[in-house]
Design an enzyme around this catalytic site. Structure first.
Site, short mmCIF file in Angstrom:
data_model
loop_
_atom_site.label_atom_id
_atom_site.label_comp_id
_atom_site.label_asym_id
_atom_site.label_seq_id
_atom_site.Cartn_x
_atom_site.Cartn_y
_atom_site.Cartn_z
N ARG A 106 0.80 -1.22 0.00
CA ARG A 106 0.00 0.00 0.00
C ARG A 106 0.83 1.28 0.00
O ARG A 106 1.89 1.34 0.62
CB ARG A 106 -0.94 0.02 1.21
CG ARG A 106 -2.02 -1.06 1.16
CD ARG A 106 -2.79 -1.14 2.47
NE ARG A 106 -3.90 -2.09 2.36
CZ ARG A 106 -3.78 -3.41 2.54
NH1 ARG A 106 -2.60 -3.93 2.84
NH2 ARG A 106 -4.84 -4.20 2.42
N HIS A 131 -0.84 -2.50 -4.55
CA HIS A 131 -0.19 -3.31 -5.58
C HIS A 131 -0.12 -2.59 -6.94
O HIS A 131 -0.31 -3.21 -7.99
CB HIS A 131 -0.89 -4.65 -5.73
CG HIS A 131 -0.73 -5.54 -4.53
ND1 HIS A 131 0.34 -5.46 -3.67
CD2 HIS A 131 -1.52 -6.54 -4.04
CE1 HIS A 131 0.21 -6.37 -2.71
NE2 HIS A 131 -0.91 -7.03 -2.91
N HIS A 204 3.27 -12.68 -5.93
CA HIS A 204 2.14 -12.93 -5.04
C HIS A 204 1.61 -14.36 -5.12
O HIS A 204 0.39 -14.57 -5.21
CB HIS A 204 1.01 -11.95 -5.35
CG HIS A 204 0.20 -11.55 -4.16
ND1 HIS A 204 -0.55 -12.45 -3.43
CD2 HIS A 204 0.00 -10.35 -3.58
CE1 HIS A 204 -1.18 -11.82 -2.46
NE2 HIS A 204 -0.86 -10.54 -2.52
N ASP A 276 -0.90 -9.82 8.63
CA ASP A 276 -0.88 -9.17 7.32
C ASP A 276 0.04 -7.96 7.44
O ASP A 276 -0.38 -6.81 7.27
CB ASP A 276 -2.28 -8.76 6.88
CG ASP A 276 -2.33 -8.26 5.45
OD1 ASP A 276 -1.32 -8.44 4.72
OD2 ASP A 276 -3.36 -7.68 5.05
N GLU A 330 5.89 -12.43 0.77
CA GLU A 330 6.20 -11.53 -0.33
C GLU A 330 7.39 -10.63 0.02
O GLU A 330 7.22 -9.63 0.73
CB GLU A 330 4.99 -10.66 -0.65
CG GLU A 330 3.70 -11.43 -0.88
CD GLU A 330 2.48 -10.56 -0.65
OE1 GLU A 330 2.37 -9.51 -1.31
OE2 GLU A 330 1.65 -10.92 0.21
#
Length: 364
Positions: A106, A131, A204, A276, A330
């Site tokens: 973000r 993204h 991803h 996350d 990631e």
């Protein structure tokens, strides 16, 4: 890129460099058609790896990792989530297996200031850019710049990202070299620009180390070489704090279960409903992270020269793809780095070539 990360980048490329030097014309693998876009562009699928080891299918649509399989205990098991056909990938909004850019993760408020000028981006995640914006790297058909098959098999893809796309400045030229050497899948990015622009390239895949997408990830154990992580605000954007993991659910310096602790365990767990977040990788760590599945016996090791590692438990799959479970790891630049001067610099400038890599090694 600091000296430690330059060294790790060079070491990661050694097996591939040898393969590229010895690849012959008759080693080139013929791609298979995977369908066409509405504008007539053809999408191909390239197979990497060997029949008795790690194998991958790569789509020219966004460099998507369509499948990744490994022989374990006499049968080949799936290591990532896959979709059945091209229409399913075109409809997908979960970035399944896609190359991600221009900016992975973000950018808060869909804006940033660079060299005294404010840039406004397309917002596609509430008030944020996620993204890369409304149409990121994963929805374009990339050019095939080279393929080879031998001890190392590879496909090299290229993409031109024009100035102004989703609000980002500068024309950006990007290549993605995807390869398999023995049981290691690697991705190497290179990029250049004609104007300063923020970048954070990642990949991803939704990993299923158990080999069973229907099995919840709670059985997995994980270790991350990171003493710090980035707390988030209510918009899921880093606050700017680089927080110590000690005494928190984010301490994975020793392997333990990825099972989500109760919301009462930490305000960040309550905020996101699980993991996350971006972990700040320890400089010089030979392995960034390791995930193990007791049910399959498969262990996955992640290496990278990038400073951050986003770990996401894919909790939204309950609604997006009911019955499917996976975990995302990631490697990336820090989220929202253009808006935090204390974060590692994410600005690529003219005359500089960006180089980064990530690799995923599997042991069954």
């Amino acid at each position: 890129m600091d000296q430690d990360r330059r060294r790790s980048f060079a070491l990661a490329l050694l097996p591939l460099v040898g393969a590229l030097r010895t690849a012959r014309a008759d080693d080139v693998m013929n791609p298979r058609p995977f369908g066409r876009l509405a504008d007539g562009s053809e999408v191909e699928v390239h197979t990497l790896g060997s029949p008795d080891g790690l194998q991958a299918e790569i789509l020219t649509l966004g460099g998507t990792l369509r499948s990744l399989t490994l022989p374990v205990k006499g049968k080949r098991i799936p290591l990532v989530l896959s979709l059945p056909d091209l229409p399913a990938y075109l409809k997908d909004t979960s970035y399944l297996g896609q190359l991600v850019g221009r900016y992975g993760n973000r950018i808060g408020g869909a804006s940033f200031e660079l060299d005294g000028k404010k840039y406004t981006l397309t917002a596609n995640n509430g008030p944020n850019t996620l993204h890369g914006g409304e149409v990121g790297f994963g929805k374009y058909v990339w050019r095939v710049l080279g393929t080879g098959h031998g001890r190392t098999s590879y496909v090299k893809l290229g993409h031109h990202s024009p100035a102004g796309i989703n609000g980002f400045p500068g024309n950006l030229e990007v290549t993605a070299l995807i390869s398999i050497f023995e049981n290691t899948l690697s991705l190497t990015y290179e990029a250049s620009t004609d104007a300063p622009t923020p970048i954070s390239f990642t990949w991803h895949p939704y990993f299923t180390p158990s080999g069973d997408p229907a099995k919840e990830i709670d059985e997995l154990t994980m270790r991350i070489a990171a003493g710090h992580y980035l707390p988030l605000n209510d918009a899921r954007v880093p606050t700017g704090e680089i927080a110590n993991v000690a005494g928190t659910p984010f301490d994975f310096r020793k392997a333990h279960s990825v099972r989500v602790p109760p919301p009462s365990s930490h305000e960040q767990i309550k905020l996101t409903g699980g993991f996350d977040h971006c972990w700040v990788l320890d400089k010089g760590a030979p392995v960034a992270a390791e995930v193990h599945s007791p049910s399959s016996g498969v262990t996955m090791q992640v290496k990278t020269n990038l400073p951050g590692l986003q770990v996401y438990g894919a909790y939204h799959l309950k609604t997006a793809y009911p019955g499917m479970h996976a975990i995302c790891l990631e490697p990336e630049n820090f989220p929202d780095a253009p808006n935090h001067p204390n974060f590692p610099d994410s600005i690529l400038r003219p005359g500089v070539v960006h180089r980064s890599f990530m690799s995923f090694t599997f042991k069954g």
